[in-house]
Design an enzyme around this catalytic site. Structure first.
Site, PDB file in Angstrom:
ATOM      1  N   ARG A 247       0.828  -1.210   0.000  1.00 11.41           N
ATOM      2  CA  ARG A 247       0.000   0.000   0.000  1.00 11.41           C
ATOM      3  C   ARG A 247       0.863   1.262   0.000  1.00 11.41           C
ATOM      4  O   ARG A 247       0.515   2.262  -0.644  1.00 11.41           O
ATOM      5  CB  ARG A 247      -0.923  -0.016   1.219  1.00 11.41           C
ATOM      6  CG  ARG A 247      -1.928   1.136   1.273  1.00 11.41           C
ATOM      7  CD  ARG A 247      -2.934   0.908   2.388  1.00 11.41           C
ATOM      8  NE  ARG A 247      -3.957   1.957   2.432  1.00 11.41           N
ATOM      9  CZ  ARG A 247      -4.115   2.815   3.428  1.00 11.41           C
ATOM     10  NH1 ARG A 247      -3.303   2.766   4.487  1.00 11.41           N
ATOM     11  NH2 ARG A 247      -5.066   3.714   3.388  1.00 11.41           N
TER      12      ARG A 247
ATOM     13  N   HIS B 112       0.363   4.234  -2.618  1.00 15.03           N
ATOM     14  CA  HIS B 112       0.074   5.602  -2.186  1.00 15.03           C
ATOM     15  C   HIS B 112       1.200   6.560  -2.578  1.00 15.03           C
ATOM     16  O   HIS B 112       0.965   7.764  -2.712  1.00 15.03           O
ATOM     17  CB  HIS B 112      -0.171   5.639  -0.681  1.00 15.03           C
ATOM     18  CG  HIS B 112      -1.552   5.222  -0.304  1.00 15.03           C
ATOM     19  ND1 HIS B 112      -2.312   5.872   0.650  1.00 15.03           N
ATOM     20  CD2 HIS B 112      -2.344   4.219  -0.776  1.00 15.03           C
ATOM     21  CE1 HIS B 112      -3.495   5.287   0.757  1.00 15.03           C
ATOM     22  NE2 HIS B 112      -3.530   4.275  -0.100  1.00 15.03           N
TER      23      HIS B 112
ATOM     24  N   ASP C  25       8.096   8.585  -6.209  1.00 15.82           N
ATOM     25  CA  ASP C  25       9.259   9.384  -5.822  1.00 15.82           C
ATOM     26  C   ASP C  25       9.521   9.386  -4.322  1.00 15.82           C
ATOM     27  O   ASP C  25      10.301  10.199  -3.818  1.00 15.82           O
ATOM     28  CB  ASP C  25       9.076  10.832  -6.300  1.00 15.82           C
ATOM     29  CG  ASP C  25       7.833  11.499  -5.693  1.00 15.82           C
ATOM     30  OD1 ASP C  25       7.116  10.834  -4.903  1.00 15.82           O
ATOM     31  OD2 ASP C  25       7.583  12.681  -6.002  1.00 15.82           O
TER      32      ASP C  25
ATOM     33  N   SER D 203       7.723  10.413  -2.003  1.00 19.69           N
ATOM     34  CA  SER D 203       7.220  11.597  -1.296  1.00 19.69           C
ATOM     35  C   SER D 203       6.374  11.199  -0.088  1.00 19.69           C
ATOM     36  O   SER D 203       6.331  11.927   0.909  1.00 19.69           O
ATOM     37  CB  SER D 203       6.412  12.486  -2.236  1.00 19.69           C
ATOM     38  OG  SER D 203       5.305  11.796  -2.792  1.00 19.69           O
TER      39      SER D 203
ATOM     40  N   GLU E 138       2.680  14.208   3.196  1.00 18.11           N
ATOM     41  CA  GLU E 138       1.443  13.578   2.747  1.00 18.11           C
ATOM     42  C   GLU E 138       0.822  12.649   3.782  1.00 18.11           C
ATOM     43  O   GLU E 138      -0.309  12.184   3.609  1.00 18.11           O
ATOM     44  CB  GLU E 138       1.716  12.797   1.458  1.00 18.11           C
ATOM     45  CG  GLU E 138       2.199  13.671   0.313  1.00 18.11           C
ATOM     46  CD  GLU E 138       2.835  12.885  -0.829  1.00 18.11           C
ATOM     47  OE1 GLU E 138       2.722  11.631  -0.821  1.00 18.11           O
ATOM     48  OE2 GLU E 138       3.439  13.509  -1.715  1.00 18.11           O
TER      49      GLU E 138
ATOM     50  N   ASN F 295      -4.338   8.790   4.224  1.00 17.32           N
ATOM     51  CA  ASN F 295      -3.144   8.263   4.884  1.00 17.32           C
ATOM     52  C   ASN F 295      -3.178   8.348   6.406  1.00 17.32           C
ATOM     53  O   ASN F 295      -2.586   7.498   7.097  1.00 17.32           O
ATOM     54  CB  ASN F 295      -1.905   9.027   4.404  1.00 17.32           C
ATOM     55  CG  ASN F 295      -1.571   8.758   2.951  1.00 17.32           C
ATOM     56  OD1 ASN F 295      -1.872   7.697   2.422  1.00 17.32           O
ATOM     57  ND2 ASN F 295      -0.950   9.727   2.298  1.00 17.32           N
TER      58      ASN F 295
ATOM     59  N   PRO G 271      -7.511   7.027  -4.636  1.00 19.74           N
ATOM     60  CA  PRO G 271      -8.909   6.579  -4.728  1.00 19.74           C
ATOM     61  C   PRO G 271      -9.496   6.285  -3.353  1.00 19.74           C
ATOM     62  O   PRO G 271      -8.866   5.633  -2.525  1.00 19.74           O
ATOM     63  CB  PRO G 271      -8.823   5.317  -5.583  1.00 19.74           C
ATOM     64  CG  PRO G 271      -7.410   4.839  -5.428  1.00 19.74           C
ATOM     65  CD  PRO G 271      -6.578   6.073  -5.255  1.00 19.74           C
TER      66      PRO G 271
ATOM     67  N   HIS H 127      -6.033  -6.241  -2.571  1.00 20.80           N
ATOM     68  CA  HIS H 127      -6.850  -6.358  -1.363  1.00 20.80           C
ATOM     69  C   HIS H 127      -7.100  -7.812  -0.975  1.00 20.80           C
ATOM     70  O   HIS H 127      -7.916  -8.080  -0.104  1.00 20.80           O
ATOM     71  CB  HIS H 127      -8.176  -5.622  -1.553  1.00 20.80           C
ATOM     72  CG  HIS H 127      -8.055  -4.144  -1.459  1.00 20.80           C
ATOM     73  ND1 HIS H 127      -9.113  -3.273  -1.651  1.00 20.80           N
ATOM     74  CD2 HIS H 127      -6.981  -3.349  -1.180  1.00 20.80           C
ATOM     75  CE1 HIS H 127      -8.689  -2.022  -1.509  1.00 20.80           C
ATOM     76  NE2 HIS H 127      -7.405  -2.044  -1.227  1.00 20.80           N
ATOM     77  N   THR H 128      -6.395  -8.720  -1.601  1.00 20.56           N
ATOM     78  CA  THR H 128      -6.428 -10.101  -1.142  1.00 20.56           C
ATOM     79  C   THR H 128      -5.606 -10.273   0.133  1.00 20.56           C
ATOM     80  O   THR H 128      -5.635 -11.317   0.771  1.00 20.56           O
ATOM     81  CB  THR H 128      -5.911 -11.062  -2.237  1.00 20.56           C
ATOM     82  OG1 THR H 128      -6.124 -12.416  -1.822  1.00 20.56           O
ATOM     83  CG2 THR H 128      -4.425 -10.850  -2.506  1.00 20.56           C
TER      84      THR H 128
ATOM     85  N   THR I 135      -8.633 -15.919   2.862  1.00 22.65           N
ATOM     86  CA  THR I 135      -7.194 -16.172   3.096  1.00 22.65           C
ATOM     87  C   THR I 135      -6.532 -14.821   3.359  1.00 22.65           C
ATOM     88  O   THR I 135      -5.807 -14.298   2.506  1.00 22.65           O
ATOM     89  CB  THR I 135      -6.543 -16.855   1.881  1.00 22.65           C
ATOM     90  OG1 THR I 135      -6.861 -16.093   0.685  1.00 22.65           O
ATOM     91  CG2 THR I 135      -7.046 -18.283   1.710  1.00 22.65           C
TER      92      THR I 135
ATOM     93  N   ASP J  33      -3.559 -14.477  -3.078  1.00 25.14           N
ATOM     94  CA  ASP J  33      -4.174 -15.375  -4.040  1.00 25.14           C
ATOM     95  C   ASP J  33      -5.330 -14.670  -4.724  1.00 25.14           C
ATOM     96  O   ASP J  33      -5.446 -13.438  -4.642  1.00 25.14           O
ATOM     97  CB  ASP J  33      -4.625 -16.671  -3.345  1.00 25.14           C
ATOM     98  CG  ASP J  33      -5.542 -16.407  -2.153  1.00 25.14           C
ATOM     99  OD1 ASP J  33      -6.234 -15.356  -2.144  1.00 25.14           O
ATOM    100  OD2 ASP J  33      -5.578 -17.245  -1.231  1.00 25.14           O
TER     101      ASP J  33
END
Length: 321
Positions: free
Chosen positions: A63, A67, A75, A77, A89, A95, A164, A194-195, A244, A249
């Site tokens: 993540r 992000h 970069d 940041s 940030e 965040n 998003p 998101h698994t 899981t 997966d």
């Protein structure tokens, strides 16, 4: 006539050479082959140890890279801490109180600095750590292009606008990813990240209590730790993939087909023909998902990197030199 053309050709040649000299060099998997040949092994060892100690950290590092790349490019940041004279940030709405793993990146950076001083960028460490985290949790590997440099700036406003939100519908998601040069296929494949990982109640409360396209038993199981009132439970965690949660997966997609997507922005992928077909494909074809996810990660890692003489190689990932 030939004599008159000669100066023009010379000027054209000089312009071409100047353009070539100023063009940013492309990223390359071999970027550190000579300058820091132990870099990749050092990063992998540290990531593997961190994920073994806490499996959730794999998702956190993945993540962080996401992000980072979605806000002014890949970069590093996102790693810059706030100071009395600098606003980074990490306090942005997407965040604040949720991104984590910066301490692991700091540890990796220290180990890399010990073998190659001021050579490997924090941005590249993020990109490689994301790949190694996925591998550590049983997911696919891919070749990471390298040569990114670190920013000297960050943007709180872009972090608030360009990442998003979990409340996004499909139109918002599609536009958000398209703005970064990513396709609908990239978007659905990257959503498969998101698994692994967990989300806080404040990000899925509205889905639990206001949406109907959610499995009743699934919703009930979550409500005990995520009450309707916003006065409590905001930071309570639930796995993004209940099947899981610590394994990379394709179960995430099967969950969506069973109306067990934790976030609104997850479940909307099954509600539209443009994306539902990909969800069905990935739910039954793990090899296809792995290929598309790996390819999308490479494309995401190519979003507006700083290269050549741009930016810097930070000595500490949390502050500019």
């Amino acid at each position: 006539m030939a004599m008159a053309m000669a100066p023009s050709l010379s000027v054209l040649l000089l312009l071409c050479l100047a353009a070539a000299a100023s063009a940013s060099p492309p990223l390359s998997p071999q970027f550190y082959a000579k300058s820091c040949p132990r870099a990749l092994a050092t990063i992998k060892s540290a990531v593997t140890a961190a994920v073994r100690s806490e499996p959730r950290m794999g998702a956190s590092l993945l993540r962080l890279h996401f992000h980072d790349c979605f806000v002014q490019g890949c970069d590093a940041s996102v790693l810059l801490s706030d100071t009395a004279t600098f606003t980074g940030e990490q306090g942005a709405a997407p965040n604040a109180r949720s991104i984590r793993g910066m301490n692991v990146i700091d540890n990796i950076k220290a180990q890399v600095e010990a073998v190659c001083r001021q050579t490997v960028s924090c941005a590249d460490i993020l990109a490689v750590a994301a790949r190694d985290s996925v591998v550590a949790l049983g997911g696919p590997s891919w070749t990471v292009p390298l040569g990114r440099r670190d920013s000297t700036t960050a943007s709180l406003s872009l972090a608030n606008s360009d990442l998003p939100a979990p409340s996004f519908d499909l139109a918002n998601l599609t536009a958000n990813f398209a703005a970064k040069g990513l396709s609908v296929t990239d978007m659905v494949a990257l959503s498969g990240g998101h698994t692994i990982g967990q989300s806080q109640c404040r990000f899925f409360r509205s889905r639990l209590y206001n949406e109907t396209n959610i499995d009743a038993a699934f919703a009930t199981s979550l409500k005990a730790n995520c009450p309707r009132t916003t006065s409590s439970g905001n930071s309570s965690l639930a796995p993004l993939d209940t099947t899981t949660p610590n394994g990379f997966d394709n179960a995430y997609y099967s969950n969506l087909m069973s109306q067990k997507g934790l976030l609104h922005s997850d479940q909307v992928l099954i509600n539209d023909g443009r994306t539902a077909g990909l969800v069905r494909t990935y739910s039954s074809a793990s090899a296809q998902f792995n290929r598309d996810f790996a390819a999308a990660m490479v494309r995401m890692g190519n979003i507006s990197p700083l290269t050549g003489a741009q930016g810097q190689i930070r000595l500490s990932c949390s502050r500019v030199n």
